[in-house]
Design a protein around this motif. Structure first.
Motif, short mmCIF file in Angstrom:
data_model
loop_
_atom_site.label_atom_id
_atom_site.label_comp_id
_atom_site.label_asym_id
_atom_site.label_seq_id
_atom_site.Cartn_x
_atom_site.Cartn_y
_atom_site.Cartn_z
N LEU A 448 0.81 -1.21 0.00
CA LEU A 448 0.00 0.00 0.00
C LEU A 448 0.85 1.27 0.00
CD1 LEU A 448 -2.78 -1.15 2.50
CD2 LEU A 448 -2.79 -1.25 -0.01
N ASN A 449 2.12 1.13 -0.39
CA ASN A 449 2.97 2.33 -0.49
C ASN A 449 3.66 2.45 -1.85
OD1 ASN A 449 4.75 0.21 -0.22
ND2 ASN A 449 6.05 1.22 1.29
N ARG A 450 3.28 1.60 -2.82
CA ARG A 450 3.88 1.67 -4.15
C ARG A 450 2.80 1.43 -5.20
NH1 ARG A 450 8.22 -2.56 -5.11
NH2 ARG A 450 7.24 -3.70 -3.40
N SER A 451 2.38 2.46 -5.87
CA SER A 451 1.46 2.28 -7.00
C SER A 451 2.27 1.89 -8.23
CB SER A 451 0.70 3.57 -7.28
OG SER A 451 -0.26 3.81 -6.29
N THR A 452 1.75 0.93 -8.98
CA THR A 452 2.43 0.52 -10.22
C THR A 452 1.46 0.61 -11.39
OG1 THR A 452 1.94 -1.78 -9.68
CG2 THR A 452 4.12 -0.96 -9.07
N PRO A 453 1.98 0.76 -12.60
CA PRO A 453 1.12 0.99 -13.76
C PRO A 453 0.37 -0.27 -14.20
CG PRO A 453 3.39 1.74 -14.16
CD PRO A 453 3.40 0.89 -12.95
N TYR A 454 -0.73 -0.04 -14.89
CA TYR A 454 -1.37 -1.09 -15.67
C TYR A 454 -1.71 -0.51 -17.04
CZ TYR A 454 -5.64 1.14 -13.77
OH TYR A 454 -6.61 2.03 -13.40
N HIS A 455 -2.04 -1.38 -17.99
CA HIS A 455 -2.08 -0.99 -19.39
C HIS A 455 -3.43 -1.32 -20.03
CE1 HIS A 455 2.37 -0.47 -19.53
NE2 HIS A 455 2.29 -1.31 -18.53
N ILE A 462 -0.26 3.03 -21.22
CA ILE A 462 -0.57 3.02 -19.79
C ILE A 462 -2.00 3.51 -19.56
CG2 ILE A 462 0.04 4.00 -17.55
CD1 ILE A 462 2.94 4.17 -18.61
N ALA A 463 -2.75 2.72 -18.82
CA ALA A 463 -4.15 3.06 -18.55
C ALA A 463 -4.34 3.70 -17.18
CB ALA A 463 -5.02 1.81 -18.65
N GLY A 464 -3.44 3.40 -16.24
CA GLY A 464 -3.58 3.95 -14.90
C GLY A 464 -2.56 3.37 -13.95
N PHE A 465 -2.73 3.66 -12.65
CA PHE A 465 -1.88 3.17 -11.59
C PHE A 465 -2.75 2.59 -10.49
CE2 PHE A 465 0.87 6.16 -13.62
CZ PHE A 465 2.16 5.74 -13.37
N SER A 466 -2.16 1.70 -9.71
CA SER A 466 -2.90 1.20 -8.54
C SER A 466 -1.93 0.66 -7.50
CB SER A 466 -3.87 0.10 -8.94
OG SER A 466 -4.57 -0.38 -7.80
N LEU A 467 -2.39 0.74 -6.25
CA LEU A 467 -1.74 0.00 -5.18
C LEU A 467 -2.10 -1.48 -5.31
CD1 LEU A 467 -2.69 2.42 -2.26
CD2 LEU A 467 -0.47 2.26 -3.41
N ILE A 592 -9.20 -4.02 -11.07
CA ILE A 592 -8.48 -2.76 -11.30
C ILE A 592 -8.29 -2.50 -12.79
CG2 ILE A 592 -6.24 -1.61 -11.03
CD1 ILE A 592 -7.89 -1.45 -8.53
N VAL A 593 -7.78 -3.48 -13.50
CA VAL A 593 -7.48 -3.30 -14.93
C VAL A 593 -8.75 -3.36 -15.78
CG1 VAL A 593 -6.03 -4.12 -16.84
CG2 VAL A 593 -5.22 -4.35 -14.49
N ASP A 594 -9.80 -3.96 -15.22
CA ASP A 594 -11.06 -4.13 -15.94
C ASP A 594 -10.82 -4.89 -17.24
OD1 ASP A 594 -13.75 -3.98 -16.41
OD2 ASP A 594 -13.71 -1.96 -17.25
#
Length: 638
Positions: A448-455, A462-467, A592-594
């Motif tokens: 819960l302290n590192r958001s990483t990308p998803y596509h 890149i579509a977004g970031f998430s924890l 998250i990535v849907d």
């Protein structure tokens, strides 16, 4: 056109069968798209640097060993004329001209996420009849190798038994001057002028200096003794062999060993970041890794220009960091039927990027039918594990078998055999674990302290970031086997998690706020039709499962060299253990990535074959084999 290379040739020749070249590099300087370079028997001490690229799958440049002939490419030189010093210690004085602008006895093992001993280690190496030595920090430690600092104290939870205790007394030390490099080594009574002694000289064996050298095939060679540097995801990642930020390589049917750090690299290059965390010290490596992803996207990182490599039917062993490494450059690749062992067990240095296979951003990568054993960590996938499939791999005798980290899926882990005491570390979400045999400790953690990308699906966009909230995982048709003294085998660590997206949404919206709501509610997990033996524990809300708490299946992997077998005993209930064949339609989409669980081309995935590629019935047995039965099972697995 077909070019030939022979130890009896000349680089002034025509490169024909009758008038071959002497060096592979000469052929590499003239071979263009559609050409084949055939290399004949012998040891070639050179760094092959392909100059031209292939143009498509059908217009490749192919480098291959002549059929039935042993061709070896080495980054080392044979050193003779050693002089005795004392106490079994000998020295060799070498002109620095031998090394050119790269002296591996001056170059340090260095970079982000490296955790090593107090003494600095270097990229050089000494080999006695093929056996690598260990470096010491002073001349005095040559006489008393036990004086050297041990990396073991730094391994903490990562420690595994030292595999080569006899090697620790074979040690070397280098004194690098402006004109000479003097190597000292304790040969423990052997005469290096009568034995065969080699030293690292070149960084790589087969690696283009320029990027964009596409569609190259390298087949049938033995390659060894490369002074490869530490290869974190935030740096240039050269290997003993690799495409250097290119597309469409095939690396097949090779024997690759003794890379100082990494053997095969399908990773990034320096322009997207090069050890800035270590050099600049102003931001964490995590931040620089984020920046490298965005920098790569701005520079044209996409399926049309990078990745889509095939690494198959290779044997890779005795490397200090990885058998296969890659960040960003590994996208859309396939890694299969490789035998990987003895990775990072010499323990001269250690860091957070060590594994048989260590990939960051393995978008739509398929890793299957590999045999990985006797490694510090078998397979470690990290960041942006999306569209990835890990299927029908065999893991045994590793400190850890499989580690998935800070990613959001979809990722399919199916029909694998994980038998080490530490089988699975799941620090990700959005996975589908189907028909696996898991016989070791399992760890589940949130980040819960590192958001990483998803596509976007099947894309580098890149579509977004998430924890990493934990959960959003699917466990179907697996066999879990506990071991005495091990905790966490099974799915019980998902206690209190929700069991559907509807339940999750309803629970979240009973609260008030936004981001904090999603951190307080456990994501859904989808867990059903698993079997638990010998102390393995189920998820509390699993509806259909089988528990035989006291039954010990006596699982073992029997390694007979060229052949290997899995031995397992199952109780009477095994005759009645069935699970559905899973597919895109039965695996709930990731939150998250849907995105759906599907093939890289967007078609529906169907998990209808087992570890041995045998077809599964509509309702089939649990675990990776469709033929498991009650009583003793003895199955050939390689």
């Amino acid at each position: 056109m077909e070019f030939h290379v022979s130890k009896h040739g000349s680089d002034l020749g025509q490169g024909t069968r009758q008038d071959p070249f002497l060096t592979i590099n000469k052929a590499a300087s003239v071979a263009v798209a559609g050409d084949t370079v055939i290399v004949h028997e012998g040891v070639y001490r050179e760094w092959v640097k392909p100059k031209y690229k292939g143009l498509s799958e059908n217009r490749r440049i192919i480098y291959q060993a002549a059929e039935g002939e042993k061709v070896v490419i080495k980054g080392s030189e044979h050193i003779q004329h050693w002089l005795p010093v004392d106490h079994h210690i000998w020295k060799a004085e070498l002109s620095n001209v031998l090394f050119g602008n790269f002296n591996p006895y001056k170059e340090e093992v260095f970079g982000d996420w490296l955790v090593t001993v107090e003494e600095t280690k270097h990229l050089g190496e000494i080999y006695l009849n093929g056996m690598s030595f260990c470096e010491v920090a002073s001349f005095d430690q040559l006489v008393n190798p036990e004086m050297r600092t041990s990396v073991e104290d730094l391994w903490t939870q990562e420690v595994i038994p030292l595999q080569y205790p006899e090697r620790t007394k074979y040690v070397w030390y280098a004194d690098v001057g402006t004109e000479l490099t003097t190597l000292y080594a304790n040969f423990q009574g052997a005469d290096p002028n009568k034995e065969f002694v080699e030293i690292n000289v070149r960084r790589s064996c087969f690696y283009p200096e320029e990027t964009g050298i596409d569609y190259i095939t390298v087949s049938g060679f033995e390659m060894a003794h490369a002074a490869t540097p530490w290869a974190p995801p935030t740096a240039d990642q050269p290997g003993l062999i690799g495409p250097n930020w290119s597309k469409g390589w095939i690396i097949e049917n090779n024997i690759i060993h003794d890379a100082k750090c990494s053997a095969i690299s399908i990773g990034k290059e320096a322009s997207t970041g090069n050890n800035y965390r270590t050099l600049r010290k102003d931001k964490p490596g995590y931040q620089y890794q984020l920046e490298s992803v965005f920098t790569a996207e701005r520079k044209g990182w996409n399926k049309e220009t990078i990745g889509s490599h095939i690494i198959r039917h290779n044997t890779i062993y005795d490397c200090g960091q990885n058998a296969i490494v890659g960040h960003l450059g590994c996208i859309f690749s396939e890694i299969h039927h490789n035998h990987i062992y003895n990775i990072a067990i010499k323990r001269e240095f250690w860091g957070h990027e060590i594994a048989g296979i260590k990939l960051h951003t393995p978008i739509d990568v398929h890793i299957h039918h590999n045999r990985i054993h006797d490694c510090t960590l078998g397979l470690w996938l990290d960041w942006q594990i999306q569209g990835t499939r890990i299927s029908k791999n065999l893991f045994y005798h590793n400190y850890r078998d499989l580690f998935l980290e800070v990613s959001h899926g979809p990722c399919i882990v199916d029909n694998n055999i994980l038998t080490s005491d530490y089988a699975l570390e799941n620090v990700a979400q959005g996975g589908a674990y189907v028909n696996n045999l898991i016989a070791g400790k399992m760890i589940h953690r949130k980040v819960l302290n590192r958001s990483t990308p998803y596509h976007l699906p099947h894309s580098t966009k890149i579509a977004g970031f998430s924890l990493t909230y934990g959960g959003d995982d699917r466990f179907y048709n697996n066999i879990f086997i506990g071991k005495e003294g091990l905790q966490g085998v099974g799915t019980s660590h998902f206690k209190n998690y929700t069991t559907s997206l509807t339940e999750y949404i309803d629970t979240v919206h009973k609260l008030h706020g936004d981001v904090e709501e999603y951190e307080l509610v456990e994501q859904p997990v989808y867990i059903n039709n698993n079997a638990y033996f010998n102390g393995a524990e189920p998820f509390e809300k699993e509806v259909d499962h089988w528990v035989e708490e006291q039954f010990c299946p006596n699982l073992s992997i029997i390694d007979q060299g060229e052949a290997g077998y899995l031995s397992i005993e199952l109780p009477e209930v095994a005759e009645h253990l069935y699970g559905a064949v899973h597919s895109t339609s039965t695996l709930p989409r990731v939150r998250i990535v849907d995105a759906e669980f599907e093939n890289p081309d967007g078609s529906a995935v169907l998990l209808d074959t087992d570890f041995l590629d045998q077809p599964r019935a509509r309702k089939d047995g649990l675990g990776p084999f469709s033929t498991l039965k009650k009583g003793k099972n003895y199955i050939k697995v390689w």
